[in-house]
Write a protein that holds these residues in place. Structure first.
Motif, PDB file in Angstrom:
ATOM      1  N   GLY A 179       0.820  -1.206   0.000  1.00 28.37           N
ATOM      2  CA  GLY A 179       0.000   0.000   0.000  1.00 28.37           C
ATOM      3  C   GLY A 179       0.855   1.256   0.000  1.00 28.37           C
ATOM      4  N   HIS A 180       0.203   2.391  -0.136  1.00 31.31           N
ATOM      5  CA  HIS A 180       0.903   3.669  -0.217  1.00 31.31           C
ATOM      6  C   HIS A 180       1.780   3.913   1.018  1.00 31.31           C
ATOM      7  CE1 HIS A 180       1.784   7.797  -1.051  1.00 31.31           C
ATOM      8  NE2 HIS A 180       1.235   8.181   0.088  1.00 31.31           N
ATOM      9  N   LEU A 181       2.994   4.360   0.776  1.00 31.81           N
ATOM     10  CA  LEU A 181       3.946   4.645   1.858  1.00 31.81           C
ATOM     11  C   LEU A 181       4.193   6.147   1.926  1.00 31.81           C
ATOM     12  CD1 LEU A 181       6.070   3.821   3.988  1.00 31.81           C
ATOM     13  CD2 LEU A 181       7.662   3.358   2.107  1.00 31.81           C
ATOM     14  N   GLN A 182       3.925   6.722   3.101  1.00 27.25           N
ATOM     15  CA  GLN A 182       4.231   8.138   3.309  1.00 27.25           C
ATOM     16  C   GLN A 182       5.716   8.262   3.629  1.00 27.25           C
ATOM     17  OE1 GLN A 182       0.946   8.028   6.293  1.00 27.25           O
ATOM     18  NE2 GLN A 182       0.863  10.221   5.809  1.00 27.25           N
ATOM     19  N   THR A 183       6.324   9.345   3.166  1.00 28.84           N
ATOM     20  CA  THR A 183       7.776   9.463   3.355  1.00 28.84           C
ATOM     21  C   THR A 183       8.155   9.526   4.840  1.00 28.84           C
ATOM     22  OG1 THR A 183       7.514  11.794   2.814  1.00 28.84           O
ATOM     23  CG2 THR A 183       8.454  10.396   1.115  1.00 28.84           C
ATOM     24  N   ASN A 184       7.248   9.991   5.699  1.00 30.16           N
ATOM     25  CA  ASN A 184       7.612  10.027   7.128  1.00 30.16           C
ATOM     26  C   ASN A 184       7.628   8.632   7.769  1.00 30.16           C
ATOM     27  OD1 ASN A 184       4.884   9.548   7.354  1.00 30.16           O
ATOM     28  ND2 ASN A 184       4.419  11.331   8.598  1.00 30.16           N
ATOM     29  N   LYS A 185       7.209   7.598   7.012  1.00 34.10           N
ATOM     30  CA  LYS A 185       7.248   6.219   7.535  1.00 34.10           C
ATOM     31  C   LYS A 185       8.308   5.374   6.827  1.00 34.10           C
ATOM     32  CE  LYS A 185       2.997   6.233   9.814  1.00 34.10           C
ATOM     33  NZ  LYS A 185       2.147   7.239   9.124  1.00 34.10           N
ATOM     34  N   VAL A 186       9.139   6.022   6.026  1.00 34.23           N
ATOM     35  CA  VAL A 186      10.131   5.275   5.243  1.00 34.23           C
ATOM     36  C   VAL A 186      11.070   4.474   6.138  1.00 34.23           C
ATOM     37  CG1 VAL A 186      12.259   5.668   3.911  1.00 34.23           C
ATOM     38  CG2 VAL A 186      10.080   6.519   3.050  1.00 34.23           C
ATOM     39  N   LYS A 187      11.537   5.092   7.224  1.00 31.68           N
ATOM     40  CA  LYS A 187      12.497   4.391   8.082  1.00 31.68           C
ATOM     41  C   LYS A 187      11.885   3.148   8.708  1.00 31.68           C
ATOM     42  CE  LYS A 187      15.477   8.252   9.246  1.00 31.68           C
ATOM     43  NZ  LYS A 187      15.799   9.224  10.288  1.00 31.68           N
ATOM     44  N   SER A 188      10.659   3.276   9.241  1.00 40.07           N
ATOM     45  CA  SER A 188      10.067   2.075   9.853  1.00 40.07           C
ATOM     46  C   SER A 188       9.717   1.045   8.786  1.00 40.07           C
ATOM     47  CB  SER A 188       8.872   2.391  10.748  1.00 40.07           C
ATOM     48  OG  SER A 188       8.185   3.507  10.309  1.00 40.07           O
ATOM     49  N   ALA A 189       9.378   1.487   7.590  1.00 40.92           N
ATOM     50  CA  ALA A 189       9.091   0.533   6.509  1.00 40.92           C
ATOM     51  C   ALA A 189      10.358  -0.244   6.144  1.00 40.92           C
ATOM     52  CB  ALA A 189       8.537   1.256   5.290  1.00 40.92           C
ATOM     53  N   LEU A 190      11.474   0.470   6.045  1.00 42.60           N
ATOM     54  CA  LEU A 190      12.734  -0.201   5.680  1.00 42.60           C
ATOM     55  C   LEU A 190      13.162  -1.199   6.752  1.00 42.60           C
ATOM     56  CD1 LEU A 190      14.684   2.799   4.137  1.00 42.60           C
ATOM     57  CD2 LEU A 190      13.995   0.703   2.939  1.00 42.60           C
ATOM     58  N   ALA A 191      12.803  -0.903   8.006  1.00 46.30           N
ATOM     59  CA  ALA A 191      13.191  -1.801   9.094  1.00 46.30           C
ATOM     60  C   ALA A 191      12.417  -3.116   9.049  1.00 46.30           C
ATOM     61  CB  ALA A 191      12.974  -1.111  10.443  1.00 46.30           C
ATOM     62  N   LEU A 192      11.243  -3.107   8.461  1.00 47.30           N
ATOM     63  CA  LEU A 192      10.412  -4.315   8.471  1.00 47.30           C
ATOM     64  C   LEU A 192      10.363  -5.052   7.132  1.00 47.30           C
ATOM     65  CD1 LEU A 192       8.325  -6.282   9.645  1.00 47.30           C
ATOM     66  CD2 LEU A 192       6.543  -4.590   9.157  1.00 47.30           C
ATOM     67  N   PHE A 193      10.120  -4.324   6.057  1.00 44.31           N
ATOM     68  CA  PHE A 193       9.753  -4.991   4.809  1.00 44.31           C
ATOM     69  C   PHE A 193      10.964  -5.439   4.003  1.00 44.31           C
ATOM     70  CE2 PHE A 193       6.089  -2.328   5.868  1.00 44.31           C
ATOM     71  CZ  PHE A 193       5.077  -3.281   5.804  1.00 44.31           C
ATOM     72  N   ALA A 245      10.698   7.210  -4.088  1.00 38.44           N
ATOM     73  CA  ALA A 245      11.873   6.431  -4.504  1.00 38.44           C
ATOM     74  C   ALA A 245      13.143   7.086  -3.982  1.00 38.44           C
ATOM     75  CB  ALA A 245      11.904   6.302  -6.023  1.00 38.44           C
ATOM     76  N   GLU A 246      13.207   8.405  -4.074  1.00 36.44           N
ATOM     77  CA  GLU A 246      14.400   9.122  -3.617  1.00 36.44           C
ATOM     78  C   GLU A 246      14.555   9.026  -2.100  1.00 36.44           C
ATOM     79  OE1 GLU A 246      14.744  12.403  -7.236  1.00 36.44           O
ATOM     80  OE2 GLU A 246      13.543  12.888  -5.459  1.00 36.44           O
ATOM     81  N   SER A 247      13.432   9.084  -1.401  1.00 32.37           N
ATOM     82  CA  SER A 247      13.494   8.984   0.047  1.00 32.37           C
ATOM     83  C   SER A 247      13.963   7.587   0.464  1.00 32.37           C
ATOM     84  CB  SER A 247      12.116   9.306   0.632  1.00 32.37           C
ATOM     85  OG  SER A 247      12.123   9.112   2.023  1.00 32.37           O
ATOM     86  N   LEU A 248      13.427   6.544  -0.171  1.00 28.09           N
ATOM     87  CA  LEU A 248      13.870   5.172   0.129  1.00 28.09           C
ATOM     88  C   LEU A 248      15.362   5.036  -0.174  1.00 28.09           C
ATOM     89  CD1 LEU A 248      10.809   3.247  -1.348  1.00 28.09           C
ATOM     90  CD2 LEU A 248      11.582   3.104   1.035  1.00 28.09           C
ATOM     91  N   SER A 249      15.779   5.610  -1.273  1.00 25.60           N
ATOM     92  CA  SER A 249      17.186   5.533  -1.676  1.00 25.60           C
ATOM     93  C   SER A 249      18.095   6.170  -0.621  1.00 25.60           C
ATOM     94  CB  SER A 249      17.361   6.238  -3.024  1.00 25.60           C
ATOM     95  OG  SER A 249      18.721   6.413  -3.325  1.00 25.60           O
ATOM     96  N   ARG A 250      17.671   7.299  -0.102  1.00 28.32           N
ATOM     97  CA  ARG A 250      18.474   8.012   0.906  1.00 28.32           C
ATOM     98  C   ARG A 250      18.601   7.218   2.201  1.00 28.32           C
ATOM     99  NH1 ARG A 250      16.068  12.570  -0.861  1.00 28.32           N
ATOM    100  NH2 ARG A 250      14.408  12.452   0.681  1.00 28.32           N
ATOM    101  N   HIS A 251      17.538   6.511   2.562  1.00 29.05           N
ATOM    102  CA  HIS A 251      17.514   5.880   3.883  1.00 29.05           C
ATOM    103  C   HIS A 251      17.898   4.404   3.895  1.00 29.05           C
ATOM    104  CE1 HIS A 251      15.026   9.516   4.725  1.00 29.05           C
ATOM    105  NE2 HIS A 251      15.756   9.481   5.832  1.00 29.05           N
ATOM    106  N   ALA A 252      17.935   3.759   2.740  1.00 28.94           N
ATOM    107  CA  ALA A 252      18.206   2.314   2.717  1.00 28.94           C
ATOM    108  C   ALA A 252      19.670   2.044   3.057  1.00 28.94           C
ATOM    109  CB  ALA A 252      17.866   1.740   1.346  1.00 28.94           C
ATOM    110  N   ALA A 253      19.890   1.260   4.106  1.00 28.59           N
ATOM    111  CA  ALA A 253      21.264   0.922   4.493  1.00 28.59           C
ATOM    112  C   ALA A 253      21.806  -0.164   3.566  1.00 28.59           C
ATOM    113  CB  ALA A 253      21.294   0.446   5.944  1.00 28.59           C
ATOM    114  N   THR A 254      20.935  -1.098   3.188  1.00 26.89           N
ATOM    115  CA  THR A 254      21.286  -2.115   2.186  1.00 26.89           C
ATOM    116  C   THR A 254      20.206  -2.048   1.115  1.00 26.89           C
ATOM    117  OG1 THR A 254      20.057  -3.743   3.441  1.00 26.89           O
ATOM    118  CG2 THR A 254      22.431  -3.669   3.817  1.00 26.89           C
ATOM    119  N   PRO A 255      20.524  -2.467  -0.121  1.00 30.47           N
ATOM    120  CA  PRO A 255      19.543  -2.306  -1.199  1.00 30.47           C
ATOM    121  C   PRO A 255      18.199  -2.965  -0.877  1.00 30.47           C
ATOM    122  CG  PRO A 255      21.677  -2.887  -2.101  1.00 30.47           C
ATOM    123  CD  PRO A 255      21.802  -3.012  -0.608  1.00 30.47           C
TER     124      PRO A 255
END
Ligand SMILES: *Cc1c(COP(=O)(O)O)cnc(C)c1O
Length: 230
Positions: free
Chosen positions: A91-105, A117-127
């Motif tokens: 479902g739709h991901l708000q940029t303010n939830k990117v960090k918690s999304a990356l931690a789980l999904f 896409a740019e926000s995910l790119s900035r915050h992703a520690a691994t691809p």
């Protein structure tokens, strides 16, 4: 949740899952494809962790949720029960939830803007594996790139560090006759070829067999596994 409700869910979910898996395999075979070429994501939104655990113990490996706020506590409960599926955000991901999304999904199937896409790119520690969501039918109520935006932006998004862009995702319009949405699935397949991306996430409870015949590599199925939503 009441124990009887939980017991009923466990029994139903296992039987439903087996039926869905068999129908996926049949649809793939009819299309001249290997059943292993279609991955099943069980979409558990609105259903309790007990139902997810039951599905995993019956063989489900990938679980989809459409909201981070719902997924985080559910995943914690599923983990506490000793199970750790691959979680997909659908479902739709708000940029303010990117960090918690990356931690789980493990996979984010619903990248619907360049900004996200740019926000995910900035915050992703691994691809992070992602799909670009395309609003093929141009429905005003749905998010996603238009087909022409997807064509235009796919290379640019794929070049962003931290993103592993695997393919495209779409949610077809609701219909009682899945044949009506066959052209939507066909368009997503053609678009996937045009942008050179292999994964096609398309097909839900009402239309997944048609989607598989048009090349779906991921089907996202909720109601046919977990029952109807309240
Ligand atoms: C809810 C949902 C599904 C599953 O739909 P069902 O009709 O329950 O199979 C699939 N994809 C997305 C994006 C969803 O929100």
């Amino acid at each position: 949740m009441a124990q009887q409700v939980t017991d009923a869910i466990v029994t139903t979910v296992a039987a439903n899952l087996a039926r869905v898996q068999a129908r996926i395999a049949d649809a793939a075979t009819r299309a001249g494809r290997s059943p292993a070429s279609v991955r099943l994501v069980g979409v558990s939104k609105t259903f309790p962790p007990e139902a997810v655990v039951a599905a995993i113990r019956a063989g489900l490996t990938d679980v989809g949720e459409n909201r981070v706020q719902e997924a985080v506590p559910k995943a914690a409960a599923v983990a506490a029960a000793g199970e750790s599926p691959r979680w997909h955000l659908v479902g739709h991901l708000q940029t303010n939830k990117v960090k918690s999304a990356l931690a789980l999904f493990s996979e984010i199937e619903s990248v619907d803007s360049l900004h996200l896409a740019e926000s995910l790119s900035r915050h992703a520690a691994t691809p992070i594996q992602v799909l670009l969501e395309v609003n093929v039918a141009g429905e005003a109520t749905k998010g996603g790139f238009s087909p022409s935006e997807a064509l235009e932006l796919a290379d640019r998004i794929a070049a962003l560090p931290g993103l592993d862009v695997r393919g495209l995702m779409t949610v077809a319009p609701e219909t009682n006759d899945p044949e009506e949405v066959r052209p939507v699935f066909r368009q997503l397949r053609d678009l996937g070829r045009a942008v050179g991306l292999p994964e096609l996430s398309m097909g839900m409870s009402g239309d997944y067999e048609v989607a598989i015949s048009e090349g779906a590599t991921i089907v996202r199925i909720g109601r046919a596994i977990f029952g109807s939503r309240a």
